[in-house]
Write an enzyme that holds these catalytic residues in place. Structure first.
Site, PDB file in Angstrom:
ATOM      1  N   TYR A   1       5.917   7.637  -4.875  1.00 54.28           N
ATOM      2  CA  TYR A   1       4.594   7.051  -5.093  1.00 54.28           C
ATOM      3  C   TYR A   1       4.041   7.522  -6.439  1.00 54.28           C
ATOM      4  O   TYR A   1       3.589   6.713  -7.254  1.00 54.28           O
ATOM      5  CB  TYR A   1       3.652   7.459  -3.952  1.00 54.28           C
ATOM      6  CG  TYR A   1       2.193   7.154  -4.213  1.00 54.28           C
ATOM      7  CD1 TYR A   1       1.668   5.907  -3.902  1.00 54.28           C
ATOM      8  CD2 TYR A   1       1.354   8.110  -4.771  1.00 54.28           C
ATOM      9  CE1 TYR A   1       0.336   5.627  -4.150  1.00 54.28           C
ATOM     10  CE2 TYR A   1       0.022   7.839  -5.018  1.00 54.28           C
ATOM     11  CZ  TYR A   1      -0.490   6.591  -4.707  1.00 54.28           C
ATOM     12  OH  TYR A   1      -1.808   6.313  -4.952  1.00 54.28           O
TER      13      TYR A   1
ATOM     14  N   VAL B   1      -0.371  -0.046  -7.099  1.00 50.11           N
ATOM     15  CA  VAL B   1       0.536   0.487  -6.089  1.00 50.11           C
ATOM     16  C   VAL B   1      -0.094   0.417  -4.703  1.00 50.11           C
ATOM     17  O   VAL B   1       0.577   0.067  -3.731  1.00 50.11           O
ATOM     18  CB  VAL B   1       0.961   1.934  -6.433  1.00 50.11           C
ATOM     19  CG1 VAL B   1       1.786   2.544  -5.315  1.00 50.11           C
ATOM     20  CG2 VAL B   1       1.761   1.948  -7.742  1.00 50.11           C
ATOM     21  N   GLU B   2      -1.373   0.725  -4.609  1.00 48.40           N
ATOM     22  CA  GLU B   2      -2.034   0.761  -3.312  1.00 48.40           C
ATOM     23  C   GLU B   2      -2.191  -0.618  -2.675  1.00 48.40           C
ATOM     24  O   GLU B   2      -1.940  -0.779  -1.490  1.00 48.40           O
ATOM     25  CB  GLU B   2      -3.410   1.433  -3.422  1.00 48.40           C
ATOM     26  CG  GLU B   2      -3.353   2.917  -3.718  1.00 48.40           C
ATOM     27  CD  GLU B   2      -2.905   3.757  -2.538  1.00 48.40           C
ATOM     28  OE1 GLU B   2      -2.798   3.245  -1.413  1.00 48.40           O
ATOM     29  OE2 GLU B   2      -2.660   4.952  -2.747  1.00 48.40           O
ATOM     30  N   SER B   3      -2.655  -1.600  -3.447  1.00 52.06           N
ATOM     31  CA  SER B   3      -3.000  -2.898  -2.847  1.00 52.06           C
ATOM     32  C   SER B   3      -2.437  -4.103  -3.580  1.00 52.06           C
ATOM     33  O   SER B   3      -2.606  -5.222  -3.094  1.00 52.06           O
ATOM     34  CB  SER B   3      -4.524  -3.047  -2.790  1.00 52.06           C
ATOM     35  OG  SER B   3      -5.047  -3.172  -4.113  1.00 52.06           O
TER      36      SER B   3
ATOM     37  N   CYS C   1       0.818  -1.208   0.000  1.00 54.53           N
ATOM     38  CA  CYS C   1       0.000   0.000   0.000  1.00 54.53           C
ATOM     39  C   CYS C   1       0.850   1.256   0.000  1.00 54.53           C
ATOM     40  O   CYS C   1       2.011   1.239   0.361  1.00 54.53           O
ATOM     41  CB  CYS C   1      -0.922  -0.002   1.210  1.00 54.53           C
ATOM     42  SG  CYS C   1      -0.081   0.351   2.752  1.00 54.53           S
TER      43      CYS C   1
END
Length: 184
Positions: free
Chosen positions: A168, A79-81, A22
């Site tokens: 990010y 990218v998050e999960s 995450c």
């Protein structure tokens, strides 16, 4: 050509990326780019979007509804999960697009672990950030990651954001195959 087919073609051209956790835990700044001409034959989620197959129709629907590129939505999810629906970050963000509980509630998400609600809520929030920052994808992604207040606190410029936030943003843009100066 349908937008769904174009999205599949894009995914088939993307370079295979590394798995990440995450955004609250990611500090990498690796950026991927197009791998070259791809095979437009079989429509499957490949490369960095491998694992997203079951969410493609939801993503496409949300992309059209909120006028956000499907590859950008998929890249945020990656990218998050890492496309793991049950994901919860140490900061408390949940689901495929890692929505914080207060943000999810403000977006009308009642079940953050429901893929359709999470993807729609995350896409709606991403659209809100794009509108807030004049279509600047870098600042919108920075705000998605750290909150719009933090982006403004750092001068509302990409260069003013922390190294972690810049990493990010670069990672998401790399998976999406988008320029760092693109506006949506």
């Amino acid at each position: 050509m349908s937008s769904m087919l174009m999205m599949y073609m894009l995914m088939n051209r993307m370079q295979n990326g590394s798995q990440s956790s995450c955004s609250a835990c990611t500090q990498s700044s690796a950026v991927n780019s197009y791998a070259g001409a791809g095979n437009a034959g079989t429509a499957t989620a490949t490369g960095p979007f491998e694992g997203a197959e079951e969410y493609i129709s939801i993503v496409q629907s949300c992309a059209e509804k909120y006028d956000v590129p499907a590859n950008l939505i998929l890249s945020v999810m990656k990218v998050e999960s890492g496309f793991k629906n049950g994901s919860t970050s140490g900061a408390g963000a949940q689901g495929l697009m890692q929505l914080m509980p207060g943000t999810a509630k403000s977006l009308g998400v009642t079940d953050v672990m429901d893929p359709a609600q999470n993807i729609e809520g995350g896409t709606k929030y991403l659209r809100k950030m794009l509108d807030m920052f004049g279509g600047d994808v870098r600042l919108a992604l920075a705000a998605y990651n750290t909150g719009p207040g933090n982006v403004k606190k750092h001068g509302s410029t990409f260069e003013g954001q922390t190294a972690g936030v810049q990493g990010y943003v670069n990672k998401v843009l790399g998976y999406a195959g988008m320029s760092q100066t693109v506006a949506v």
